[in-house]
Design a protein around this motif. Structure first.
Motif, PDB file in Angstrom:
ATOM      1  N   LEU A  56       6.349  16.835 -13.050  1.00 36.51           N
ATOM      2  CA  LEU A  56       7.744  16.862 -12.621  1.00 36.51           C
ATOM      3  C   LEU A  56       8.149  18.246 -12.141  1.00 36.51           C
ATOM      4  N   LEU A  57       7.665  19.283 -12.810  1.00 33.98           N
ATOM      5  CA  LEU A  57       8.027  20.645 -12.414  1.00 33.98           C
ATOM      6  C   LEU A  57       7.580  20.936 -10.985  1.00 33.98           C
ATOM      7  N   ILE A  58       6.379  20.499 -10.613  1.00 34.42           N
ATOM      8  CA  ILE A  58       5.890  20.710  -9.252  1.00 34.42           C
ATOM      9  C   ILE A  58       6.764  19.958  -8.257  1.00 34.42           C
ATOM     10  N   GLN A  59       7.200  18.777  -8.628  1.00 27.12           N
ATOM     11  CA  GLN A  59       8.069  18.003  -7.743  1.00 27.12           C
ATOM     12  C   GLN A  59       9.399  18.726  -7.524  1.00 27.12           C
ATOM     13  N   LEU A  60       9.957  19.284  -8.594  1.00 25.27           N
ATOM     14  CA  LEU A  60      11.212  20.028  -8.464  1.00 25.27           C
ATOM     15  C   LEU A  60      11.020  21.281  -7.611  1.00 25.27           C
ATOM     16  N   PHE A  61       9.909  21.983  -7.820  1.00 21.71           N
ATOM     17  CA  PHE A  61       9.617  23.170  -7.015  1.00 21.71           C
ATOM     18  C   PHE A  61       9.460  22.800  -5.538  1.00 21.71           C
TER      19      PHE A  61
ATOM     20  N   LEU B 117      14.708  14.954  -9.351  1.00 18.82           N
ATOM     21  CA  LEU B 117      14.680  14.040 -10.489  1.00 18.82           C
ATOM     22  C   LEU B 117      14.816  12.585 -10.040  1.00 18.82           C
ATOM     23  N   ALA B 118      15.619  12.339  -9.007  1.00 20.49           N
ATOM     24  CA  ALA B 118      15.784  10.969  -8.511  1.00 20.49           C
ATOM     25  C   ALA B 118      14.479  10.448  -7.916  1.00 20.49           C
ATOM     26  N   LEU B 119      13.781  11.265  -7.171  1.00 21.64           N
ATOM     27  CA  LEU B 119      12.493  10.845  -6.611  1.00 21.64           C
ATOM     28  C   LEU B 119      11.495  10.564  -7.737  1.00 21.64           C
ATOM     29  N   HIS B 120      11.485  11.439  -8.725  1.00 22.88           N
ATOM     30  CA  HIS B 120      10.611  11.233  -9.882  1.00 22.88           C
ATOM     31  C   HIS B 120      10.946   9.916 -10.586  1.00 22.88           C
TER      32      HIS B 120
ATOM     33  N   TRP C 161       0.829  -1.207   0.000  1.00 24.02           N
ATOM     34  CA  TRP C 161       0.000   0.000   0.000  1.00 24.02           C
ATOM     35  C   TRP C 161       0.865   1.259   0.000  1.00 24.02           C
ATOM     36  N   GLY C 162       1.896   1.272   0.850  1.00 25.79           N
ATOM     37  CA  GLY C 162       2.786   2.430   0.911  1.00 25.79           C
ATOM     38  C   GLY C 162       3.501   2.667  -0.408  1.00 25.79           C
ATOM     39  N   ALA C 163       3.984   1.578  -1.036  1.00 20.52           N
ATOM     40  CA  ALA C 163       4.671   1.717  -2.323  1.00 20.52           C
ATOM     41  C   ALA C 163       3.714   2.194  -3.406  1.00 20.52           C
ATOM     42  N   THR C 164       2.473   1.729  -3.363  1.00 25.04           N
ATOM     43  CA  THR C 164       1.474   2.153  -4.354  1.00 25.04           C
ATOM     44  C   THR C 164       1.195   3.643  -4.223  1.00 25.04           C
ATOM     45  N   VAL C 165       1.029   4.120  -3.001  1.00 25.39           N
ATOM     46  CA  VAL C 165       0.793   5.549  -2.779  1.00 25.39           C
ATOM     47  C   VAL C 165       1.984   6.368  -3.265  1.00 25.39           C
ATOM     48  N   TYR C 166       3.177   5.899  -2.951  1.00 29.04           N
ATOM     49  CA  TYR C 166       4.405   6.587  -3.377  1.00 29.04           C
ATOM     50  C   TYR C 166       4.441   6.719  -4.898  1.00 29.04           C
ATOM     51  N   ILE C 167       4.176   5.626  -5.587  1.00 29.69           N
ATOM     52  CA  ILE C 167       4.203   5.640  -7.055  1.00 29.69           C
ATOM     53  C   ILE C 167       3.141   6.582  -7.603  1.00 29.69           C
ATOM     54  N   GLN C 168       1.938   6.541  -7.028  1.00 32.36           N
ATOM     55  CA  GLN C 168       0.860   7.388  -7.524  1.00 32.36           C
ATOM     56  C   GLN C 168       1.184   8.871  -7.344  1.00 32.36           C
ATOM     57  N   ILE C 169       1.882   9.203  -6.262  1.00 35.33           N
ATOM     58  CA  ILE C 169       2.250  10.600  -6.031  1.00 35.33           C
ATOM     59  C   ILE C 169       3.176  11.106  -7.130  1.00 35.33           C
ATOM     60  N   PHE C 170       4.204  10.329  -7.441  1.00 33.49           N
ATOM     61  CA  PHE C 170       5.200  10.800  -8.401  1.00 33.49           C
ATOM     62  C   PHE C 170       4.775  10.607  -9.845  1.00 33.49           C
ATOM     63  N   GLN C 171       3.852   9.684 -10.101  1.00 31.90           N
ATOM     64  CA  GLN C 171       3.326   9.554 -11.454  1.00 31.90           C
ATOM     65  C   GLN C 171       2.129  10.460 -11.686  1.00 31.90           C
ATOM     66  N   GLY C 172       1.491  10.900 -10.623  1.00 27.21           N
ATOM     67  CA  GLY C 172       0.268  11.681 -10.751  1.00 27.21           C
ATOM     68  C   GLY C 172       0.445  13.176 -10.608  1.00 27.21           C
ATOM     69  N   THR C 173       1.687  13.640 -10.401  1.00 28.79           N
ATOM     70  CA  THR C 173       1.945  15.079 -10.283  1.00 28.79           C
ATOM     71  C   THR C 173       3.016  15.475 -11.299  1.00 28.79           C
TER      72      THR C 173
END
Length: 216
Positions: free
Chosen positions: A65-70, A93-96, A51-63
């Motif tokens: 990249l620019l917002i993640q960098l900001f 970029l590594a988290l993405h 469940w934790g890994a699924t949430v993690y993946i959804q966060i970085f695939q669902g937002t």
């Protein structure tokens, strides 16, 4: 003073491309290490880990990249973590990358025939030995074309680092465009630089995919 876009200006763009390649490599290696952990958690027996890994993946695939960098560049300093632009962009970029590679490699792990895993366990191998000796070598081979394909997208994604002031290929092009007032020529050169970096990777990915299809 306005200058023409010539060889010295092209060399400046190529110097920026060197940092593009380095940034892509760092993000891919760090993201790959974290992505492997995400993939293992995604296929673990523990429901909480999955469940934790699924949430993690959804966060970085669902937002975006620019917002993640900001978020990394502007958000972490609010928590007391002061980062220079290089470190912030690399982390972002590594988290993405970890979110995408984790899902790619999860698919590779689950593509390994269940019978092989059961046979390895019947021989008395523990979880670690099963994963290292049986599952992961096959899973990484199966997912190699998709992994290389993602690396191409990661290289292109580094262009967003220009918005944070990091002088990679795109930022170098911006600076030369401001000096020469020849944006078409400058960005054509920048585009060719990215094309030269990504084309070999794209061809390699297609070749790997064809080879796997023939073996399959």
């Amino acid at each position: 003073m306005i200058r023409e876009f010539g060889f010295p200006e092209l060399l400046f763009v190529l110097e920026g491309a060197r940092w593009t390649i380095l940034l892509s490599a760092l993000a891919f290696v760090c993201g790959g290490a974290l992505g492997l952990a995400v993939a293992l958690a995604r296929t673990a027996r523990s429901r909480e880990l999955r469940w934790g890994a699924t949430v993690y993946i959804q966060i970085f695939q669902g937002t975006p990249l620019l917002i993640q960098l900001f978020f990394v560049f502007f958000g972490l300093p609010l928590l007391g973590l002061q980062l220079n632009v290089w470190l912030a962009v690399t982390i972002g970029l590594a988290l993405h990358a970890s979110g995408y590679l984790g899902e790619i490699w999860r698919g590779g792990i689950q593509a390994v025939p269940a019978g092989q895993v059961e046979a390895a366990r019947a021989l008395g191998l523990g979880y670690r030995s099963v994963m290292i000796d049986v599952v992961l070598p096959q899973a990484l081979r199966i997912s190699l074309p998709a992994t290389v394909g993602f690396l191409v997208n990661l290289v292109k994604g580094t262009a967003l680092a220009a918005l944070l002031g990091l002088t990679e290929a795109t930022r170098a092009g911006q600076l030369m465009s401001n000096i020469t007032f020849e944006p078409l020529r400058v960005y054509s050169a920048v585009g060719l630089v990215y094309f030269a970096i990504c084309l070999p990777l794209t061809l390699w990915s297609a070749r790997l995919e064809r080879r796997l299809l023939r073996r399959g």
